[in-house]
Design an enzyme around this catalytic site. Structure first.
Site, PDB file in Angstrom:
ATOM      1  N   LEU A  31       0.824  -1.211   0.000  1.00  0.00           N
ATOM      2  CA  LEU A  31       0.000   0.000   0.000  1.00  0.00           C
ATOM      3  C   LEU A  31       0.854   1.256   0.000  1.00  0.00           C
ATOM      4  O   LEU A  31       0.607   2.186  -0.756  1.00  0.00           O
ATOM      5  CB  LEU A  31      -0.920   0.000   1.221  1.00  0.00           C
TER       6      LEU A  31
ATOM      7  N   ARG B 294      -6.368  -5.456  20.895  1.00  0.00           N
ATOM      8  CA  ARG B 294      -5.602  -6.642  20.533  1.00  0.00           C
ATOM      9  C   ARG B 294      -4.592  -7.071  21.585  1.00  0.00           C
ATOM     10  O   ARG B 294      -4.494  -8.258  21.908  1.00  0.00           O
ATOM     11  CB  ARG B 294      -4.866  -6.387  19.215  1.00  0.00           C
TER      12      ARG B 294
ATOM     13  N   LEU C 202      -3.848   0.030   7.082  1.00  0.00           N
ATOM     14  CA  LEU C 202      -4.159   0.394   5.698  1.00  0.00           C
ATOM     15  C   LEU C 202      -4.206   1.917   5.578  1.00  0.00           C
ATOM     16  O   LEU C 202      -3.704   2.506   4.627  1.00  0.00           O
ATOM     17  CB  LEU C 202      -5.498  -0.220   5.281  1.00  0.00           C
TER      18      LEU C 202
END
Lengths: 252, 639
Positions: free
Chosen positions: B45, B332, B443
């Site tokens: 990306l 997380r 992203l």
């Protein structure tokens, strides 16, 4: 589990290749096909024999790098999966398994099971995009796209670019790959301006690169890991025919 | 300890910094852009978006990737989504809130100015990607859909099924292919960067190996951009692609670039557990599953009954118990650590007791199997394919796995490292995620860096570099090329008894045990003792067959593992030096009474940036103090 492997070995593109027999021993049923090959390769290295070269990267079915023909079928038995997602439990103990590279004129062999698929990049380069410079985009919600079109576009866009479609096709056609890109972009309002030009230039590039034509065998759809529908090929033909006619009329 | 790094953060109020910096950044005229050559390494990306955008601006760009096509970079595997502060849902989101969540999620170890810029740019990314034809999920109105993701309390995540990374990367790849067709970018696939070349202390080139012919050659440029991803594969098993490696960034480190916070690694809580030593990688199951799945283990140790025979009263839904307000959606790092805790207590499930249940029975009862199938059908299928188990009938087994690395090469606000001309984007740099990255932020950062930051900030370096491009005939290039060739020769001449993979696996286990989810001074010291021994053995006992002059995957792997064997030491050293717990870096010596990470803001509210001092010498630590003017440092609480 134990397997008799018949693996295509070829030192380089210009060399002659042949099938060589290998034994895969004590393979766990939970291992993937590529992990089975890893184990075979570890054994070869231990015996000072050069390991079998094969392509793989993400090993989760999305990058499109792995590319083996297993028992005559690109990506092997089973629907909607890449080689890296094939697990040994699918085979029977003692099976003989044939392993070859994708065989397509436009995908020359580099070594053993590795082929050069840059032809697929060249098809995209010929027009598989919407020409929008960074910074020039309008507000995202300024372009409404019906959910139906967006979902259908996504189905086409899911293509992972592995080339199994061309490897499965008796004509080595890359029609399903090209149709997926033309449909992904052609179904969206953003893709309309360049739609005609895109279809003509991508199809011509495909022909130029030595891929064959479609004769409705549907082998491509049967092996596609992303389950791209062959119905998209009809869409490609429509866009191409319309554009080619328009081009001919304008040329007069 | 040495100097303080200059981050070059612009003065002024937070919300004005980026626009002011853009206005003040130096411009390069169109006529001069044509004269500059930019080398971009990596085509994920960050790399693809940077290469394409710089090509659009008129620079000459060369882009390199080790894969056979730029479209295969590992960004393609990201499932969940991309965050943006559009506030389309009218649920109270804003640029400030996205900024605040990201800073807090990173446990206050990232730079305010960078993170604020990221939040501001997030909206432009969605515009850009939608215009490119990324088929984002839509509402029936035709407008863009959002979902809540990764523990956020607003719905700000844009997605394309469970394949958001794929679609965003294909968007960037298509923009890149367009520039290739216009001859603005020249692409070099199956080409691996082996080293960085400095001329007069500026980054002016790279040495690469053609992975098909084995040829080692140099490329000169006016600036070098590394977008080569993270170093998660130092752990051998991770969710990264097999080819992901640290070589480009580690080689730059050895040439003088500072490596920042290498101990900040992210362990993702929902992966399919390890099933055997033959295993080559771990597979992530999207975090979105935690929206409808409940995480539990048996209350009793060694309870081997099948899950459905364990009554509710004998199950411990530990995330719901410990974090009542976030429950199964806890961030997380916290979810991963909690899973490790219950497994360490002997309550784990499945082979080796290294797993916890993710149970959909209640959701299936409440919503019906059809709804669950619609939401997660592809994930359940993937799970079935890999494990042979049906998650509609019995709970999934999951376990944490290495997923992302927040640490990376140190960069300033312009994304330039301390080596002039060397810019670092995406996961390869350290800048935006602090000690823990929030879901759907990778992203966002990769594309922000490539589409909207580097095109503005590169000019600040290039403005006075006109005519300073070096020739590959210069001795600096010849010397680095020669070193690269010698290294290949050396690897091929070891001819020992062990395979490269066996070294990689042993290293991975060593760092997983000692520098994984829980770290202690004792364990880290042990690892620091063992890594050099393993490295020593590698250089005497590895068996790399074949030649250097053709496609040789063992040789490629050997070069990468050799770098991991050095890098692992730096990672453990940083983990030992950072004598606090924060985000994904959990030092067992520093926990609250409830077992939560205990930061030490007095001594460690800084970035540790390490400088290479030569082989066998201790690297020097530089620091960049982190100054928080707009948020109050608090203990992260998700209770």
């Amino acid at each position: 589990m134990n397997f008799n492997l018949k693996i295509w070995r070829q030192a380089e593109g210009s060399a002659a290749g042949k099938f060589v027999d290998y034994q895969a021993k004590e393979i766990p049923a939970e291992a993937s096909f590529l992990e089975m090959l890893d184990i075979v390769n570890e054994g070869l290295i231990a015996r000072n024999e050069e390991p079998v070269a094969f392509d793989s990267d993400c090993r989760e079915g999305i990058c499109g790098t792995c590319s083996l023909v297993i028992n005559g079928v690109p990506h092997g038995p089973g629907k909607a999966k890449t080689t890296c997602q094939l697990y040994m439990r699918r085979f029977r103990d003692g099976d003989t398994i044939w392993v070859e590279p994708f065989r397509v004129l436009a995908f020359p062999i580099i070594k053993d099971l590795i082929v050069n698929r840059s032809a697929l990049d060249q098809i995209v380069e010929a027009g598989g995009y919407i020409s929008v410079r960074a910074g020039s985009a309008p507000e995202a919600n300024g372009i409404a796209v019906s959910k139906r079109d967006a979902d259908l576009s996504m189905e086409a866009a899911a293509c992972i670019g592995c080339g199994a479609c061309a490897a499965a096709c008796p004509n080595s056609s890359a029609m399903l790959f090209t149709a997926a890109k033309i449909s992904h972009l052609g179904l969206l309002p953003q893709g309309q301006v360049e739609r005609s030009r895109r279809a003509v230039s991508m199809v011509r590039k495909m022909d130029e690169l030595g891929f064959g034509n479609c004769s409705n065998q549907y082998e491509c759809e049967a092996v596609c890991p992303a389950e791209i529908s062959a119905g998209f090929i009809a869409r490609l033909n429509r866009d191409y025919a319309g554009s080619a006619v328009k081009e001919a009329v304008l040329a007069e | 300890m040495a100097t303080i790094c200059d981050s070059k953060i612009p003065a002024g109020p937070l919300e004005k910094k980026w626009s002011k910096h853009q206005a003040e950044s130096k411009l390069v005229s169109p006529a001069n852009k044509r004269k500059f050559e930019i080398l971009v390494v990596g085509s994920g990306l960050a790399g693809a978006s940077a290469a394409a955008t710089l090509g659009e601006l008129g620079y000459h760009v060369k882009c390199f990737c080790y894969q056979d096509s730029p479209r295969r970079a590992h960004s393609i595997a990201a499932q969940g989504g991309i965050n943006a502060a559009k506030n389309y849902q009218n649920d109270g989101d804003s640029v400030f809130r996205l900024f605040y969540d990201t800073i807090k999620g990173g446990d206050f170890r990232s730079r305010e100015a960078n993170v604020y810029r990221l939040a501001e740019i997030s909206n432009l990314i969605i515009d850009q990607c939608a215009a490119q034809g990324v088929p984002f999920a839509r509402e029936y109105s035709g407008l863009l859909a959002n979902r809540s993701f990764g523990g956020a309390q607003v719905s700000r995540t844009f997605y394309a099924r469970g394949q958001t990374g794929q679609q965003l990367l294909l968007g960037a790849y298509q923009a890149l292919e367009r520039q290739i067709s216009l001859n603005a970018v020249k692409m070099f696939p199956r080409t691996e960067m082996l080293d960085l070349v400095l001329v007069d202390n500026h980054a002016k080139g790279i040495v690469v190996r053609d992975l098909v012919t084995g040829e080692i050659s140099s490329h000169a440029g006016d600036a070098v951009i590394l977008a080569t991803g993270g170093y998660g594969n130092v752990f051998y098993l991770s969710t990264n692609a097999r080819g992901c490696n640290v070589t480009a960034t580690y080689r730059a480190f050895k040439r003088g670039a500072l490596f920042a916070n290498p101990c900040f690694t992210q362990i993702h809580p929902t992966c399919i557990p390890v099933s055997g030593s033959y295993q080559s990688k771990l597979t992530l199951m999207s975090e979105s599953l935690r929206n409808d799945g409940r995480v539990w283990v048996p209350k009793r140790k060694g309870d081997n009954r099948p899950p459905r025979e364990i009554p509710d009263s004998e199950r411990d839904y530990y995330l719901e118990r410990k974090y009542p307000s976030f429950g199964n959606l806890a961030p997380r790092d916290i979810a991963s650590r909690s899973a490790k805790e219950v497994c360490d207590e002997g309550r784990g499930v499945g082979p080796g007791g290294l797993g916890v249940y993710l149970d959909f029975a209640e959701s299936i009862g409440r919503l019906g199997e059809k709804t669950i199938r619609e939401r997660y059908g592809n994930l359940f299928e993937m799970y079935h394919n890999i494990t042979g188990e049906d998650a509609y009938q019995r709970p999934m087994r999951i376990y944490p796995a290495v997923h992302y690395t927040m640490g990376g090469l140190w960069v300033d606000y312009n994304l330039m490292s301390n080596i002039p001309g060397l810019h670092v984007l995406g996961e390869a740099n350290f800048s935006d995620h602090g000690a823990n990255r929030l879901g759907a932020s990778a992203l966002m950062q990769g594309l922000a860096d490539g589409y909207f930051v580097i095109p503005y900030t590169l000019g600040n370096y290039l403005a006075n570099q006109s005519g300073k491009k070096a020739s590959v005939e210069r001795p600096e290039f010849k010397a680095v090329e020669e070193q690269a060739r010698q290294r290949v020769t050396k690897l091929l001449s070891i001819r020992g008894k062990r395979t490269v993979t066996s070294f990689h696996r042993e290293l991975g286990l060593l760092v997983w045990e000692n520098c994984g989810m829980a770290r202690s001074a004792e364990g880290l010291q042990a690892a620091l003792g063992e890594i050099p021994q393993l490295r020593e053995e590698f250089w005497h006992n590895a068996n790399v067959l074949g030649e250097g002059n053709d496609l040789n995957q063992s040789l490629e792997h050997a070069g990468r593992v050799a770098d991991f064997l050095e890098f692992a030491e730096l990672m453990c050293l940083d983990a030992l030096d950072r004598n606090e717990s924060c985000g994904g870096h959990f030092r067992v010596e520093h926990a609250t009474e409830d077992g939560e990470a205990l930061r030490n803001d007095d001594d460690y509210c800084h970035v540790s940036a390490w400088e290479y001092n030569g082989s066998g010498k201790q690297p020097t630590r530089h620091i960049e103090p982190l100054i928080f003017d707009n948020v109050k440092l608090a203990q992260r609480s998700y209770k």
